[in-house]
Design a protein around this motif. Structure first.
Motif, PDB file in Angstrom:
ATOM      1  N   UNK A 292       1.236  -1.201  -0.125  1.00 44.92           N
ATOM      2  CA  UNK A 292       0.082  -0.336   0.069  1.00 44.92           C
ATOM      3  C   UNK A 292       1.013   1.612  -0.350  1.00 44.92           C
ATOM      4  N   UNK A 293       0.385   2.319  -0.757  1.00 47.04           N
ATOM      5  CA  UNK A 293       0.554   3.797  -0.280  1.00 47.04           C
ATOM      6  C   UNK A 293      -0.019   4.751  -0.011  1.00 47.04           C
ATOM      7  N   UNK A 294      -0.459   4.206   0.359  1.00 47.64           N
ATOM      8  CA  UNK A 294      -1.517   4.955   1.364  1.00 47.64           C
ATOM      9  C   UNK A 294      -2.231   4.342   2.997  1.00 47.64           C
ATOM     10  N   UNK A 295      -1.273   4.156   3.611  1.00 54.10           N
ATOM     11  CA  UNK A 295      -1.158   3.356   4.616  1.00 54.10           C
ATOM     12  C   UNK A 295      -0.579   3.955   5.973  1.00 54.10           C
ATOM     13  N   UNK A 296      -2.054   4.731   6.276  1.00 54.20           N
ATOM     14  CA  UNK A 296      -2.005   5.692   8.069  1.00 54.20           C
ATOM     15  C   UNK A 296      -1.670   4.720   9.536  1.00 54.20           C
ATOM     16  N   UNK A 297      -2.132   3.337   9.129  1.00 58.05           N
ATOM     17  CA  UNK A 297      -2.191   1.795  10.313  1.00 58.05           C
ATOM     18  C   UNK A 297      -1.073   2.421  10.494  1.00 58.05           C
ATOM     19  N   UNK A 298      -0.008   2.365  10.332  1.00 59.60           N
ATOM     20  CA  UNK A 298       1.624   1.856  10.284  1.00 59.60           C
ATOM     21  C   UNK A 298       1.254   2.399  11.497  1.00 59.60           C
ATOM     22  N   UNK A 299       2.412   3.744  11.476  1.00 55.84           N
ATOM     23  CA  UNK A 299       2.461   4.739  12.926  1.00 55.84           C
ATOM     24  C   UNK A 299       1.376   5.699  13.766  1.00 55.84           C
ATOM     25  N   UNK A 300       1.519   6.051  14.868  1.00 54.52           N
ATOM     26  CA  UNK A 300       0.550   6.529  15.667  1.00 54.52           C
ATOM     27  C   UNK A 300      -0.197   7.620  14.921  1.00 54.52           C
ATOM     28  N   UNK A 301      -0.956   7.815  15.126  1.00 59.95           N
ATOM     29  CA  UNK A 301      -1.422   9.514  14.707  1.00 59.95           C
ATOM     30  C   UNK A 301      -1.196  10.454  15.128  1.00 59.95           C
ATOM     31  N   UNK A 302       0.020  10.628  16.265  1.00 61.50           N
ATOM     32  CA  UNK A 302       0.728  11.771  16.608  1.00 61.50           C
ATOM     33  C   UNK A 302       1.598  12.321  15.791  1.00 61.50           C
ATOM     34  N   UNK A 303       2.212  11.526  14.983  1.00 60.94           N
ATOM     35  CA  UNK A 303       3.408  11.457  14.195  1.00 60.94           C
ATOM     36  C   UNK A 303       2.587  11.681  12.493  1.00 60.94           C
ATOM     37  N   UNK A 304       2.077  12.475  12.302  1.00 62.18           N
ATOM     38  CA  UNK A 304       1.014  12.806  11.643  1.00 62.18           C
ATOM     39  C   UNK A 304       2.470  14.076  10.260  1.00 62.18           C
ATOM     40  N   UNK A 305       3.684  14.195  11.068  1.00 55.00           N
ATOM     41  CA  UNK A 305       4.568  15.003  10.491  1.00 55.00           C
ATOM     42  C   UNK A 305       5.828  13.737   9.888  1.00 55.00           C
ATOM     43  N   UNK A 306       5.236  12.962   9.624  1.00 53.29           N
ATOM     44  CA  UNK A 306       6.415  11.656   8.943  1.00 53.29           C
ATOM     45  C   UNK A 306       5.584  11.393   7.886  1.00 53.29           C
ATOM     46  N   UNK A 307       6.619  10.770   7.048  1.00 45.45           N
ATOM     47  CA  UNK A 307       6.465   9.672   5.581  1.00 45.45           C
ATOM     48  C   UNK A 307       7.288   8.503   5.430  1.00 45.45           C
ATOM     49  N   UNK A 308       6.361   8.074   5.542  1.00 48.89           N
ATOM     50  CA  UNK A 308       6.975   6.332   5.763  1.00 48.89           C
ATOM     51  C   UNK A 308       7.358   5.470   4.529  1.00 48.89           C
ATOM     52  N   UNK A 309       9.066   4.688   4.240  1.00 43.95           N
ATOM     53  CA  UNK A 309       8.713   2.868   3.454  1.00 43.95           C
ATOM     54  C   UNK A 309       9.089   2.493   3.813  1.00 43.95           C
ATOM     55  N   UNK A 310       8.610   1.122   4.157  1.00 42.77           N
ATOM     56  CA  UNK A 310       9.511   0.545   4.799  1.00 42.77           C
ATOM     57  C   UNK A 310       8.476  -0.694   3.837  1.00 42.77           C
ATOM     58  N   UNK A 311       9.650  -2.046   4.309  1.00 46.90           N
ATOM     59  CA  UNK A 311       9.526  -3.556   4.381  1.00 46.90           C
ATOM     60  C   UNK A 311      10.108  -4.283   5.213  1.00 46.90           C
ATOM     61  N   UNK A 312       8.581  -5.625   5.045  1.00 47.23           N
ATOM     62  CA  UNK A 312       8.411  -5.445   6.505  1.00 47.23           C
ATOM     63  C   UNK A 312       8.047  -7.500   5.943  1.00 47.23           C
ATOM     64  N   UNK A 313       9.311  -8.262   6.854  1.00 49.69           N
ATOM     65  CA  UNK A 313       8.243  -9.439   6.368  1.00 49.69           C
ATOM     66  C   UNK A 313       7.284 -10.149   7.083  1.00 49.69           C
ATOM     67  N   UNK A 314       6.169  -9.103   8.767  1.00 48.92           N
ATOM     68  CA  UNK A 314       6.000 -10.185   9.505  1.00 48.92           C
ATOM     69  C   UNK A 314       4.576  -9.223   9.540  1.00 48.92           C
TER      70      UNK A 314
END
Length: 611
Positions: A292-314
């Motif tokens: 997904x390129x729209x996954x707001x659930x990845x971070x807490x709501x308060x962390x709206x000042x960052x944009x993440x790119x992650x690769x995960x296995x689990x």
């Protein structure tokens, strides 16, 4: 009916209806067909390498000549596998041991599979009416190659192929797009989709056109996995990656590494402020495949000042594989990533104050939201946070040095009313009407012992205004009596004081409780029956508002000398209306009528004087 008389039947599935369900309700766009094909290819290679680590790992896509093919060097299928997996909707080869590859091997490999639901191939029917699968099994080398041809109406055929037609194990899927879906299988679109979904895949992916020209889709590791000659070079590589992916240059980059769950990536700090309610567009890859390129659930709501790119296995995807499944693993990862961002804030406060100042200047609202719930961060950053005060926009630490007793308003309107007067009187007032501010100001004594914080009320301001000379107040007694009668209808009292600035003729001191009580009274007067009784029962004793007249102001001194009752009433209404306007709060109908009446009265008096 007895149990012996009952018969068992099998549900029938309308494949066209199922395809319509997938295309219009499960998947967000027809473009996911290529993701499903790439995903199946990756999982087939993973299954083969579970038995033979040296097996080749290539995915070749060809787009052109009115068709699209995807070929992989994966484990392939036997004829029995084709019947079991391709002709049965919902059955996944990743959940079932197949052929000589034993169950333990598949169970171990299953954790490396991207897909788990057994419906991926159906996504191809979103863009094509016919799918052809040619496959040869690596698990059973003696098994012949098989061709499966399925149609969107539910019919399929199976035939065996000569060994020469498919000499090596693997699978080739061929699509002939419908006339209304050719745009999704054009060469340029396929290259764009392959890069979108597969740029981080760990197996080689190429796309060729009808002329044989080949484009490599992946191969360059993401910047957080690549080695760099220096720290500055690494920082620049991350900034370049952010510009490519998100189209902005980050304020800073926060590397993310959670080895326990196989997650790596980076969080980019936005260089401009955003509203907290705006959902963040984090990019989440699952074993290299973009989920997904729209996954707001990845971070807490308060962390709206960052944009993440992650690769995960689990991480666990939903059935559509376009969002994250909310489970304990995701919750733990979200908390861990939030802790990493907090650690970054703590680190720059100690090592890079200049960066912290730039960050707070842009994202102070986010820091305030976080500091409400994080005591350590509160103590660390509260002295740095800017607030609107009677001394201007300053930090609380700087403000508290000048004002050991800090007063805080509950609303922006209250601050606007008292700020000029309080500043002239030497009172230290903080605007607590903005999000989070009042709560944080009240926690200032925890960070700075010896500082007191209390809510501002009208009596506090009035107590700091100078009383006028008794003889002057006696001379204005008649005017003050008339004034109290005029504004009594608004549940307001009148007092005469001397204060600065001299240019302010009056000050309306009000609070939220008094306004609520007046609003309740108005509603009760308009209602009837049951509602009037209910509103009447809610009556509370609230402090009255105060109209404070400034005896130092020439307009007030002139008005206080008026002896004509009609003109005195008009002057009082004008002073009250001006104070209302200076309070910057919405006017009620009765208050607007008072302003109109005052202006008309002044015009009438002026025109009468001329005659």
């Amino acid at each position: 009916m007895s149990d012996d008389a009952q018969t068992t039947h099998t549900f029938q599935v309308d494949l066209r209806g199922l395809v319509d369900l997938l295309s219009h309700h499960l998947y967000s766009s027809p473009r996911v067909y290529l993701r499903e094909l790439l995903q199946n290819a990756v999982d087939a290679i993973t299954a083969r390498q579970a038995a033979d680590a040296a097996a080749p790992a290539r995915i070749s896509v060809r787009a052109g000549d009115g068709r699209l093919t995807v070929t992989d060097t994966g484990i392939g299928l036997t004829e029995a596998d084709v019947h079991r997996f391709l002709a049965t909707i919902g059955r996944s080869s990743k959940r079932t041991a197949a052929g000589p590859l034993d169950g333990d091997q598949l169970a171990a490999a299953r954790n490396d599979f991207i897909g788990q639901f057994g419906i991926g191939l159906l996504a191809c029917f979103v863009v094509a009416d016919e799918i052809t699968v040619r496959t040869r099994s690596a698990a059973d080398p003696a098994a012949p190659a098989v061709q499966w041809r399925g149609r969107s109406d539910g019919r399929y055929t199976i035939s065996l192929l000569p060994a020469a037609e498919l000499p090596e194990p693997g699978t080739t899927v061929t699509l002939v797009p419908r006339a209304d879906a050719t745009e999704w299988t054009s060469h340029d679109r396929v290259v764009a989709l392959a890069r979108h979904y597969g740029s981080l895949l760990r197996h080689e992916v190429t796309v060729a056109d009808e002329r044989g020209s080949v484009i490599r889709i992946n191969g360059t590791p993401p910047p957080w996995q690549a080695s760099h000659p220096s720290v500055s070079a690494r920082r620049q590589a991350l900034a370049d990656h952010c510009r490519t992916v998100f189209d902005f240059v980050p304020l800073d980059s926060i590397e993310l590494d959670l080895p326990v769950v196989g997650l790596r990536g980076v969080a980019y700090v936005l260089p401009t402020s955003v509203h907290p309610s705006r959902q963040a567009g984090h990019r989440v890859h699952l074993k290299g495949m973009l989920l997904s390129d729209q996954a707001p659930e990845l971070l807490p709501e308060w962390a709206f000042f960052v944009r993440c790119v992650v690769d995960a296995d689990s991480l666990r995807p939903t059935a559509s594989r376009e969002a994250l499944y909310e489970d304990e693993t995701l919750a733990a990862i979200r908390d861990a990533l939030g802790a990493r961002i907090r650690d970054w804030l703590t680190g720059i406060s100690a090592s890079d104050p200049a960066l912290l100042h730039r960050f707070i200047a842009v994202h102070h609202l986010a820091v305030k939201a976080l500091a409400r719930y994080d005591d350590a961060l509160l103590r660390l950053l509260l002295p740095w946070l800017p607030f609107e005060t009677t001394d201007g926009q300053v930090t609380l630490d700087e403000f508290a040095r000048s004002h050991p007793a800090v007063l805080v308003t509950q609303t922006v309107e209250e601050f606007r009313q008292v700020a000029p007067i309080a500043a002239a009187a030497g009172l230290g007032v903080v605007n607590g009407g903005y999000a989070y501010d009042r709560d944080l100001v009240h926690r200032l004594p925890e960070v700075r012992p010896g500082t007191s914080v209390v809510d501002l009320d009208p009596a506090t301001v009035t107590a700091h205004l100078d009383a006028v000379d008794p003889s002057a107040e006696l001379a204005a007694a008649a005017f003050l009596h008339t004034a109290r009668e005029v504004v009594a209808q608004f549940d307001c009292d009148v007092v005469l004081r001397a204060f600065h600035p001299v240019s302010a003729p009056s000050l309306l001191l009000d609070n939220r409780e008094a306004r609520h009580e007046r609003a309740r009274g108005e509603l009760a007067g308009q209602a009837d029956g049951l509602w009037a009784d209910i509103l009447g029962s809610l009556r509370a004793e609230a402090p009255r508002a105060q109209l404070v007249l400034n005896h130092l102001n020439p307009l007030v001194r002139r008005a206080a000398s008026i002896s004509e009752p009609g003109l005195a009433t008009t002057a009082i209404e004008a002073l009250y209306g001006q104070a209302l306007l200076l309070s910057r709060r919405p006017l009620r109908a009765s208050e607007s009528a008072l302003l109109n009446r005052a202006f008309i009265g002044l015009l009438d008096h002026a025109m009468h004087e001329e005659r």
